[in-house]
Design a protein around this motif. Sequence first.
Motif, PDB file in Angstrom:
ATOM      1  N   VAL A 102       0.671  -1.433  -0.124  1.00 41.52           N
ATOM      2  CA  VAL A 102      -0.079   0.108   0.027  1.00 41.52           C
ATOM      3  C   VAL A 102       0.954   1.303   0.050  1.00 41.52           C
ATOM      4  CG1 VAL A 102      -1.610   1.283   1.311  1.00 41.52           C
ATOM      5  CG2 VAL A 102      -2.008  -1.013   1.000  1.00 41.52           C
ATOM      6  N   TRP A 103       1.773   1.181   0.863  1.00 41.28           N
ATOM      7  CA  TRP A 103       2.889   2.315   0.767  1.00 41.28           C
ATOM      8  C   TRP A 103       3.559   2.678  -0.613  1.00 41.28           C
ATOM      9  CZ3 TRP A 103       5.877   0.792   5.914  1.00 41.28           C
ATOM     10  CH2 TRP A 103       5.002   0.694   6.836  1.00 41.28           C
ATOM     11  N   ALA A 104       3.975   1.593  -1.146  1.00 40.45           N
ATOM     12  CA  ALA A 104       4.675   1.806  -2.481  1.00 40.45           C
ATOM     13  C   ALA A 104       3.967   1.940  -3.640  1.00 40.45           C
ATOM     14  CB  ALA A 104       5.582   0.398  -2.504  1.00 40.45           C
ATOM     15  N   VAL A 105       2.563   1.695  -3.701  1.00 39.38           N
ATOM     16  CA  VAL A 105       2.103   1.483  -5.046  1.00 39.38           C
ATOM     17  C   VAL A 105       1.597   3.066  -5.459  1.00 39.38           C
ATOM     18  CG1 VAL A 105      -0.257   1.309  -5.987  1.00 39.38           C
ATOM     19  CG2 VAL A 105       0.577  -0.523  -4.763  1.00 39.38           C
ATOM     20  N   SER A 106       1.132   3.979  -4.558  1.00 38.91           N
ATOM     21  CA  SER A 106       0.984   5.253  -5.087  1.00 38.91           C
ATOM     22  C   SER A 106       2.454   6.000  -5.759  1.00 38.91           C
ATOM     23  CB  SER A 106       0.484   6.225  -3.914  1.00 38.91           C
ATOM     24  OG  SER A 106      -0.678   5.619  -3.513  1.00 38.91           O
ATOM     25  N   SER A 107       3.323   5.803  -5.027  1.00 32.98           N
ATOM     26  CA  SER A 107       4.804   6.264  -5.380  1.00 32.98           C
ATOM     27  C   SER A 107       5.042   5.489  -6.793  1.00 32.98           C
ATOM     28  CB  SER A 107       5.757   6.019  -4.115  1.00 32.98           C
ATOM     29  OG  SER A 107       5.426   6.643  -3.198  1.00 32.98           O
ATOM     30  N   PHE A 108       4.859   4.203  -6.926  1.00 40.94           N
ATOM     31  CA  PHE A 108       5.238   3.581  -8.146  1.00 40.94           C
ATOM     32  C   PHE A 108       4.424   4.162  -9.193  1.00 40.94           C
ATOM     33  CE2 PHE A 108       4.255   0.008 -11.121  1.00 40.94           C
ATOM     34  CZ  PHE A 108       5.494  -0.222 -11.374  1.00 40.94           C
ATOM     35  N   VAL A 109       3.304   4.610  -8.834  1.00 36.73           N
ATOM     36  CA  VAL A 109       2.511   5.066 -10.078  1.00 36.73           C
ATOM     37  C   VAL A 109       2.921   6.432 -10.369  1.00 36.73           C
ATOM     38  CG1 VAL A 109       0.134   6.104 -10.647  1.00 36.73           C
ATOM     39  CG2 VAL A 109       0.196   3.703  -9.433  1.00 36.73           C
ATOM     40  N   GLN A 110       3.536   7.179  -9.356  1.00 37.11           N
ATOM     41  CA  GLN A 110       4.005   8.340  -9.785  1.00 37.11           C
ATOM     42  C   GLN A 110       5.471   8.443 -10.278  1.00 37.11           C
ATOM     43  OE1 GLN A 110       2.983  10.807  -6.359  1.00 37.11           O
ATOM     44  NE2 GLN A 110       0.823  10.542  -6.651  1.00 37.11           N
ATOM     45  N   ASP A 111       5.852   7.308 -10.293  1.00 33.37           N
ATOM     46  CA  ASP A 111       7.297   7.242 -10.740  1.00 33.37           C
ATOM     47  C   ASP A 111       8.495   7.885  -9.599  1.00 33.37           C
ATOM     48  OD1 ASP A 111       9.569   5.967 -11.851  1.00 33.37           O
ATOM     49  OD2 ASP A 111       9.474   7.686 -13.504  1.00 33.37           O
ATOM     50  N   GLN A 112       8.017   7.506  -8.179  1.00 34.68           N
ATOM     51  CA  GLN A 112       8.961   8.270  -7.416  1.00 34.68           C
ATOM     52  C   GLN A 112       8.965   7.034  -6.445  1.00 34.68           C
ATOM     53  OE1 GLN A 112       6.389  11.360  -5.650  1.00 34.68           O
ATOM     54  NE2 GLN A 112       6.585  12.657  -7.314  1.00 34.68           N
ATOM     55  N   PRO A 113      10.315   7.564  -5.515  1.00 37.40           N
ATOM     56  CA  PRO A 113      10.585   6.525  -4.238  1.00 37.40           C
ATOM     57  C   PRO A 113       9.637   6.816  -3.444  1.00 37.40           C
ATOM     58  CG  PRO A 113      11.949   8.674  -4.283  1.00 37.40           C
ATOM     59  CD  PRO A 113      11.258   8.702  -5.652  1.00 37.40           C
ATOM     60  N   ALA A 114       9.267   5.461  -2.556  1.00 34.55           N
ATOM     61  CA  ALA A 114       8.262   5.548  -1.533  1.00 34.55           C
ATOM     62  C   ALA A 114       9.098   6.179  -0.325  1.00 34.55           C
ATOM     63  CB  ALA A 114       7.861   4.014  -1.264  1.00 34.55           C
ATOM     64  N   SER A 115       8.250   6.842   0.154  1.00 33.97           N
ATOM     65  CA  SER A 115       8.600   7.540   1.472  1.00 33.97           C
ATOM     66  C   SER A 115       7.981   6.964   2.738  1.00 33.97           C
ATOM     67  CB  SER A 115       7.922   8.962   1.567  1.00 33.97           C
ATOM     68  OG  SER A 115       8.320   9.616   2.848  1.00 33.97           O
ATOM     69  N   ILE A 116       8.854   6.369   3.491  1.00 31.93           N
ATOM     70  CA  ILE A 116       8.362   5.714   4.985  1.00 31.93           C
ATOM     71  C   ILE A 116       8.368   6.614   5.976  1.00 31.93           C
ATOM     72  CG2 ILE A 116       9.028   3.737   6.667  1.00 31.93           C
ATOM     73  CD1 ILE A 116       8.685   2.947   3.628  1.00 31.93           C
ATOM     74  N   ARG A 117       7.133   7.056   6.585  1.00 30.05           N
ATOM     75  CA  ARG A 117       6.747   8.020   7.300  1.00 30.05           C
ATOM     76  C   ARG A 117       6.682   7.472   8.761  1.00 30.05           C
ATOM     77  NH1 ARG A 117       5.257  12.589   4.422  1.00 30.05           N
ATOM     78  NH2 ARG A 117       5.004  12.233   2.239  1.00 30.05           N
TER      79      ARG A 117
END
Length: 255
Positions: A102-117
Amino acid sequence: MTKKKEHRYTLEEEIAPHIDPRWSEEFILELRLTGVSGKQIGAALAEADSHCAESGESAEEAFGAPAVYARSLDLPVQSEDRSLSRGPLPTVVKLTGMLMLVWAVSSFVQDQPASIRLGGMLSLVLLAGLVVFTMRSAEAVLRLAVQRTGLVILANVLVVATVVLLSWFLRQELFYVPSVLLMTVGAAALVAGTLWEFVMLRNRPAASGDLLISPLEGHEAAARRGAALGWAEYAQVFLLPAATGVIVLLLILVG
């Protein structure tokens, strides 16, 4: 009694047709929560039913409150393997994999690294801790769920609200991870946890060995209940992966 209630008490009425099914349900539940085997529960309930059929008394009149009577029988309890590897750990692995995806999918769609908060990490720790606590204290939790259903619902709402608040307010970025890597690790964890539970379910003693069966019932009834129980347990194993798939698909469509 409505059709819905009749369906709910099918098992109780099959084993103890001369006893109020609500009494039987509470009797069965009490013994299940204390770890008595299905075969012993079925035998005890059948014996109580036989007494009621012969005496004409209700179970309440003959034996009193079902939970109190169940405890008074002092039936032997089955030994259980409560190790983490055979209990909560596979579920924690699945839950971790789901959150990673869930954390990674949105960033993947936007072609960005995933931010771990920070909020996300605390939510993961909270949920994992609750899974471990619930499974290690299954008897107490189930008893509370039956006796204080409203309280359990409120607790679930509070947990969800806490996770949402943690994720919303604690948005400090701890580190970044390539979204593809996080998705891969998350998917691997989800699959591994699911396979772990599946193998545990396949390798444990046959479900029919602990079905609720009366000594008077034949193999056909046992086989029917065993099949129904098996399908329900396997469905539970794949419930979280299926829900994760739906969430990921929605995130991709929205993103």
